[in-house]
Design a protein around this motif. Sequence first.
Motif, PDB file in Angstrom:
ATOM      1  N   PRO A   9       0.760  -1.268   0.497  1.00 34.30           N
ATOM      2  CA  PRO A   9       0.097  -0.184   0.129  1.00 34.30           C
ATOM      3  C   PRO A   9       0.941   0.781  -0.149  1.00 34.30           C
ATOM      4  O   PRO A   9       1.774   1.675   0.700  1.00 34.30           O
ATOM      5  CB  PRO A   9      -0.735  -0.161   1.256  1.00 34.30           C
ATOM      6  CG  PRO A   9      -0.200  -0.998   1.895  1.00 34.30           C
ATOM      7  CD  PRO A   9       0.539  -1.599   0.889  1.00 34.30           C
ATOM      8  N   VAL A  10       0.482   2.774  -0.878  1.00 29.26           N
ATOM      9  CA  VAL A  10       1.445   3.640  -0.510  1.00 29.26           C
ATOM     10  C   VAL A  10       0.241   4.710  -0.983  1.00 29.26           C
ATOM     11  O   VAL A  10      -0.884   4.202  -1.555  1.00 29.26           O
ATOM     12  CB  VAL A  10       2.704   3.455  -2.177  1.00 29.26           C
ATOM     13  CG1 VAL A  10       1.269   3.249  -3.103  1.00 29.26           C
ATOM     14  CG2 VAL A  10       3.252   4.761  -2.257  1.00 29.26           C
ATOM     15  N   TYR A  11       0.600   5.772  -0.679  1.00 32.86           N
ATOM     16  CA  TYR A  11       0.207   7.312  -0.093  1.00 32.86           C
ATOM     17  C   TYR A  11       1.405   8.080   0.046  1.00 32.86           C
ATOM     18  O   TYR A  11       1.860   8.659   0.845  1.00 32.86           O
ATOM     19  CB  TYR A  11      -0.490   6.973   1.288  1.00 32.86           C
ATOM     20  CG  TYR A  11      -0.824   8.568   1.006  1.00 32.86           C
ATOM     21  CD1 TYR A  11      -2.458   8.808   0.036  1.00 32.86           C
ATOM     22  CD2 TYR A  11      -1.387   9.410   1.855  1.00 32.86           C
ATOM     23  CE1 TYR A  11      -2.822  10.021  -0.165  1.00 32.86           C
ATOM     24  CE2 TYR A  11      -1.950  10.891   2.021  1.00 32.86           C
ATOM     25  CZ  TYR A  11      -2.930  10.648   1.347  1.00 32.86           C
ATOM     26  OH  TYR A  11      -3.658  12.299   0.773  1.00 32.86           O
ATOM     27  N   VAL A  70       1.709  -5.074 -10.671  1.00 30.97           N
ATOM     28  CA  VAL A  70       0.273  -4.760 -10.753  1.00 30.97           C
ATOM     29  C   VAL A  70      -0.080  -4.086 -10.103  1.00 30.97           C
ATOM     30  O   VAL A  70       0.455  -3.383  -9.000  1.00 30.97           O
ATOM     31  CB  VAL A  70      -0.890  -6.142 -10.923  1.00 30.97           C
ATOM     32  CG1 VAL A  70      -2.105  -5.519 -10.356  1.00 30.97           C
ATOM     33  CG2 VAL A  70      -0.912  -7.066 -11.370  1.00 30.97           C
ATOM     34  N   LEU A  71      -1.215  -2.672 -10.185  1.00 29.77           N
ATOM     35  CA  LEU A  71      -0.645  -1.151  -9.742  1.00 29.77           C
ATOM     36  C   LEU A  71      -2.191  -0.561 -10.069  1.00 29.77           C
ATOM     37  O   LEU A  71      -3.766  -1.258 -11.097  1.00 29.77           O
ATOM     38  CB  LEU A  71       0.044   0.095 -10.830  1.00 29.77           C
ATOM     39  CG  LEU A  71      -0.513   1.723 -10.188  1.00 29.77           C
ATOM     40  CD1 LEU A  71      -0.051   1.549  -8.418  1.00 29.77           C
ATOM     41  CD2 LEU A  71       0.090   1.909 -11.118  1.00 29.77           C
ATOM     42  N   ILE A  72      -3.289  -0.980  -9.049  1.00 26.85           N
ATOM     43  CA  ILE A  72      -4.682  -0.547  -8.314  1.00 26.85           C
ATOM     44  C   ILE A  72      -3.998   0.830  -7.896  1.00 26.85           C
ATOM     45  O   ILE A  72      -3.481   1.297  -6.882  1.00 26.85           O
ATOM     46  CB  ILE A  72      -5.199  -1.643  -7.796  1.00 26.85           C
ATOM     47  CG1 ILE A  72      -5.510  -2.915  -8.433  1.00 26.85           C
ATOM     48  CG2 ILE A  72      -6.111  -1.166  -7.195  1.00 26.85           C
ATOM     49  CD1 ILE A  72      -5.313  -3.987  -7.040  1.00 26.85           C
ATOM     50  N   ARG A  73      -5.403   1.397  -8.467  1.00 31.25           N
ATOM     51  CA  ARG A  73      -5.470   3.206  -7.543  1.00 31.25           C
ATOM     52  C   ARG A  73      -7.328   3.306  -7.115  1.00 31.25           C
ATOM     53  O   ARG A  73      -7.713   3.069  -7.174  1.00 31.25           O
ATOM     54  CB  ARG A  73      -5.394   4.004  -9.000  1.00 31.25           C
ATOM     55  CG  ARG A  73      -3.916   4.454  -9.220  1.00 31.25           C
ATOM     56  CD  ARG A  73      -3.687   5.109 -10.407  1.00 31.25           C
ATOM     57  NE  ARG A  73      -2.885   5.101 -11.892  1.00 31.25           N
ATOM     58  CZ  ARG A  73      -1.494   5.244 -11.596  1.00 31.25           C
ATOM     59  NH1 ARG A  73      -1.379   5.405 -10.511  1.00 31.25           N
ATOM     60  NH2 ARG A  73      -1.050   5.126 -11.978  1.00 31.25           N
ATOM     61  N   ASN A  74      -7.380   3.975  -6.122  1.00 32.82           N
ATOM     62  CA  ASN A  74      -7.629   4.460  -5.332  1.00 32.82           C
ATOM     63  C   ASN A  74      -8.270   5.844  -5.700  1.00 32.82           C
ATOM     64  O   ASN A  74      -7.508   7.011  -5.812  1.00 32.82           O
ATOM     65  CB  ASN A  74      -8.349   4.429  -4.054  1.00 32.82           C
ATOM     66  CG  ASN A  74      -8.255   3.437  -3.348  1.00 32.82           C
ATOM     67  OD1 ASN A  74      -8.362   2.114  -3.516  1.00 32.82           O
ATOM     68  ND2 ASN A  74      -7.297   2.761  -2.072  1.00 32.82           N
ATOM     69  N   SER A  97      -2.765   9.179  -3.620  1.00 33.28           N
ATOM     70  CA  SER A  97      -1.980   9.438  -3.573  1.00 33.28           C
ATOM     71  C   SER A  97      -2.014  11.651  -4.721  1.00 33.28           C
ATOM     72  O   SER A  97      -2.978  11.112  -5.169  1.00 33.28           O
ATOM     73  CB  SER A  97      -0.633   9.117  -4.764  1.00 33.28           C
ATOM     74  OG  SER A  97      -0.059   8.175  -3.667  1.00 33.28           O
ATOM     75  N   LYS A  98      -1.648  12.026  -3.675  1.00 34.38           N
ATOM     76  CA  LYS A  98      -1.767  13.652  -4.503  1.00 34.38           C
ATOM     77  C   LYS A  98      -0.959  13.256  -6.413  1.00 34.38           C
ATOM     78  O   LYS A  98      -1.924  14.388  -6.846  1.00 34.38           O
ATOM     79  CB  LYS A  98      -1.544  14.531  -4.186  1.00 34.38           C
ATOM     80  CG  LYS A  98      -1.470  14.456  -2.539  1.00 34.38           C
ATOM     81  CD  LYS A  98      -1.281  15.961  -1.950  1.00 34.38           C
ATOM     82  CE  LYS A  98      -1.854  16.016   0.285  1.00 34.38           C
ATOM     83  NZ  LYS A  98      -1.420  16.811   0.386  1.00 34.38           N
ATOM     84  N   VAL A  99      -0.319  13.211  -6.287  1.00 28.81           N
ATOM     85  CA  VAL A  99       0.488  13.024  -7.543  1.00 28.81           C
ATOM     86  C   VAL A  99       0.173  10.946  -7.454  1.00 28.81           C
ATOM     87  O   VAL A  99       1.131  10.548  -7.455  1.00 28.81           O
ATOM     88  CB  VAL A  99       1.746  13.482  -7.883  1.00 28.81           C
ATOM     89  CG1 VAL A  99       2.666  12.899  -9.174  1.00 28.81           C
ATOM     90  CG2 VAL A  99       2.272  15.083  -7.488  1.00 28.81           C
ATOM     91  N   PRO A 100      -0.190  10.845  -8.340  1.00 26.97           N
ATOM     92  CA  PRO A 100      -0.246   9.804  -9.116  1.00 26.97           C
ATOM     93  C   PRO A 100       0.578   9.033  -9.299  1.00 26.97           C
ATOM     94  O   PRO A 100       1.563   8.442  -9.566  1.00 26.97           O
ATOM     95  CB  PRO A 100      -1.599   9.255 -10.179  1.00 26.97           C
ATOM     96  CG  PRO A 100      -2.138  10.432 -10.093  1.00 26.97           C
ATOM     97  CD  PRO A 100      -0.898  10.998  -9.709  1.00 26.97           C
ATOM     98  N   ILE A 101       0.512   7.556  -7.975  1.00 24.48           N
ATOM     99  CA  ILE A 101       2.001   6.354  -8.291  1.00 24.48           C
ATOM    100  C   ILE A 101       2.238   5.990 -10.384  1.00 24.48           C
ATOM    101  O   ILE A 101       1.259   5.307 -10.373  1.00 24.48           O
ATOM    102  CB  ILE A 101       2.053   5.565  -7.124  1.00 24.48           C
ATOM    103  CG1 ILE A 101       1.361   6.339  -5.840  1.00 24.48           C
ATOM    104  CG2 ILE A 101       3.155   4.829  -7.452  1.00 24.48           C
ATOM    105  CD1 ILE A 101       3.600   6.541  -5.586  1.00 24.48           C
ATOM    106  N   SER A 102       3.524   6.383 -10.587  1.00 28.01           N
ATOM    107  CA  SER A 102       3.862   5.662 -11.282  1.00 28.01           C
ATOM    108  C   SER A 102       4.361   4.001 -11.233  1.00 28.01           C
ATOM    109  O   SER A 102       5.057   4.135 -10.058  1.00 28.01           O
ATOM    110  CB  SER A 102       4.640   5.988 -12.404  1.00 28.01           C
ATOM    111  OG  SER A 102       5.343   6.849 -11.732  1.00 28.01           O
TER     112      SER A 102
END
Length: 217
Positions: free
Chosen positions: A8-10, A51-55, A38-43
């Motif tokens: 998990p990352v923010y 795999v990258l999933i975003r909220n 995240s304020k600047v979307p994680i890349s």
Amino acid sequence: MKTNIIIPVYNNQLSLNKLLLEIRKKHDNQLLIIDDGSKVPISIQNIPNIVLIRNDINRGKGYSLQKAFKYSYQKGYNFSITIDSDLQHDPSFISNFIDASPDYDLVFGRRNFNSKMPYLRRFSNTVTSLIISKISGSKVYDSQCGYRRYNLSMINSCQFNENGFQFESEIIIKFSKLNAKFKHVNISTIYGNEISSMAHFSDTIKFIKMILKNVGS
């Protein structure tokens, strides 16, 4: 057993980059990154089996983990290892979690509560670990450590209410009611200038509310 690694990352892009490179030096397990708005979307870099999933917005660590667990279970994984993105979890210990017997439903990372851990963290972790141990009927040494391995089948059999950091404590209580088998793995204690998303006072209040909801339920 089929195991992936959930991160998990923010707002931790730089530390995440370092973590991914370190993990890939030794492990080729699927890496599932869950970006909690995240304020600047994680890349993510050009790394295989990732795999990258975003909220869409910041929804909390518990919400993010539940989303990642559901994805992993649906993809046929038996276990998920969770590791934080802020470099406070040494990825060299991942093998210890992978190698733990599949008979264990929850494998905890156990830090040494020494001077490397800030005093308020030591205090809150000691108190919450004692409370969780009492309620669950199992000795829990480090209830606030997010470095763990979970049995996804057992996760899938539970209903959870918490979306914040309290989710990781709720899991212990819910698992204990299912007679889950616990194991602890010693890990290093790392603290530096990393940014933490925990707000100690408000999270303490939420923890107390979580305990009250789960006691006797």
